[in-house]
Structures are given as structure tokens and as C-alpha cells.
Scaffold this motif. Sequence first.
Motif, PDB file in Angstrom:
ATOM      1  N   TYR A  16       0.821  -1.218   0.000  1.00  0.00           N
ATOM      2  CA  TYR A  16       0.000   0.000   0.000  1.00  0.00           C
ATOM      3  C   TYR A  16       0.853   1.264   0.000  1.00  0.00           C
ATOM      4  O   TYR A  16       0.395   2.328   0.387  1.00  0.00           O
ATOM      5  CB  TYR A  16      -0.965  -0.029   1.204  1.00  0.00           C
ATOM      6  N   ASP A  29      -2.635   6.558   6.809  1.00  0.00           N
ATOM      7  CA  ASP A  29      -2.943   6.651   5.370  1.00  0.00           C
ATOM      8  C   ASP A  29      -4.367   6.176   5.078  1.00  0.00           C
ATOM      9  O   ASP A  29      -5.099   6.794   4.306  1.00  0.00           O
ATOM     10  CB  ASP A  29      -1.961   5.810   4.550  1.00  0.00           C
ATOM     11  N   ASN A  33      -7.403   8.371   3.543  1.00  0.00           N
ATOM     12  CA  ASN A  33      -8.136   7.998   2.329  1.00  0.00           C
ATOM     13  C   ASN A  33      -9.636   7.919   2.573  1.00  0.00           C
ATOM     14  O   ASN A  33     -10.438   8.362   1.754  1.00  0.00           O
ATOM     15  CB  ASN A  33      -7.646   6.648   1.789  1.00  0.00           C
ATOM     16  N   ARG A  36     -11.045  11.392   2.963  1.00  0.00           N
ATOM     17  CA  ARG A  36     -11.149  12.076   1.668  1.00  0.00           C
ATOM     18  C   ARG A  36     -12.346  11.537   0.887  1.00  0.00           C
ATOM     19  O   ARG A  36     -13.113  12.290   0.299  1.00  0.00           O
ATOM     20  CB  ARG A  36      -9.850  11.912   0.875  1.00  0.00           C
ATOM     21  N   GLU A  37     -12.506  10.211   0.909  1.00  0.00           N
ATOM     22  CA  GLU A  37     -13.633   9.590   0.196  1.00  0.00           C
ATOM     23  C   GLU A  37     -14.965  10.076   0.772  1.00  0.00           C
ATOM     24  O   GLU A  37     -15.896  10.393   0.034  1.00  0.00           O
ATOM     25  CB  GLU A  37     -13.537   8.063   0.310  1.00  0.00           C
ATOM     26  N   THR A 138      -3.300  12.509  -4.130  1.00  0.00           N
ATOM     27  CA  THR A 138      -3.426  11.071  -4.410  1.00  0.00           C
ATOM     28  C   THR A 138      -2.291  10.580  -5.325  1.00  0.00           C
ATOM     29  O   THR A 138      -2.236   9.416  -5.661  1.00  0.00           O
ATOM     30  CB  THR A 138      -4.785  10.760  -5.086  1.00  0.00           C
TER      31      THR A 138
END
Length: 199
Positions: A16, A29, A33, A36-37, A138
Motif C-alpha cells: 500500500y 494513510d 483515504n 477524503r472519500e 493522491t
Amino acid sequence: SSKTMPELNDEFFKLYGVEEGGEAKFREDVRGNMERELRNAIRTKVKNRVMNQLFDLNKVELPAALVANEITQLKQQMVQQFGGGQQIDLSMLPDDMFKEKAERRAALGVIVSELVKVEGPTPDEEQVRARVDEIASTYEQPREVVDYYYSKPELLSSVEAVVLEDQVTELVLSKAKVKEEALPYEEAVKPDPEPGSEA
């Protein structure tokens, strides 16, 4: 067959992109993520709901050329999504298939530009920069991505258009009655069904 959980070791983290920092960095991390999603999903959901309301409340006379233009764009999008490289004659795709969505998009374009004209917002530079930073975050080399966006006017103007829509959304929300709802993560990131589609 029973599922086995992978071992949380350096080999796994490397898959990853976490080269150092171990589990703590990996978790950070993943959290980043997911946040952010979630942020993007909620922003899109709220914007879509506001746009649906604007569309339902404002009847707009649409020039046929405007709708035809949207139909062509929707066809091109569909071909890119499903057709890949091969040449597909757009005229083979029936207009009726796209008409309702095209009318909706054309009407919203007119409504949003009228609101911009009346209320006068211009794309907020800080919001544009924040959105470009978010896109760049990203990638492996975020700095280069930011520079690339700012060196390409057409890329930057597409981000500005999105930010302007966000500002119009905020403007509408500031004048509307808003009801908040708490949702679990999976529900929050799931898009609403498209208007006109039975779900």
C-alpha cells in the motif's frame, strides 16, 4: 473456504505504498483515504440534492441546440466509458436514451449560470487551490501535479467550474431549510440513485 487475514507486517504495508512508519503510518494513510472519500461523497451528494431541487423548482425554456450539445457529450462519455479505443459512430446511439439526462444537464447549466449572474460569485482562489491540492495528494509527486494543473488553463478552468458549482450549492443552502442526518460510513459514501431511475 475460510478467509485468512493477512499479517500486518512491512511486506503488507509496502503493498500500500507505506515504505516506512509501519502500522501507525499505514493506519494514518487508510484514515486519510477514508476521510477524503467521505468528504468527496458528501460534497457530491449534497450538491446533487441541491441541483435536483433547483431543477424541480425552476422550469427553464431550453434551446434545442443546447440539449443536442448535451446529448452529444453524454454519448461521447458513454463511448469513452465502455468503448475504449474503438471507433463507434455516435449517430448509432439513439438520442432518446440520453434526452432526459441531457435536458436536465442543460437546464441546470442555465440555472447555475443565472444564479452566478445574479449573485455574482467568482471561483474562490483558495477553494480552487484546496481542490487542486486534494487531487494532487493522491499522486506520488503532488507538487508536480499542482504545477501541471496551474500550467494548463483548460484543466484549471474545469476545477474552477466545479468550485463555482460548490459555491452556488453553498449559496442555495444558506437560503434554504437544511435537515441534517447521521449515516454510517457505507451509507454516506453510497451515491443517491439518479433522478428518473427507479431504485
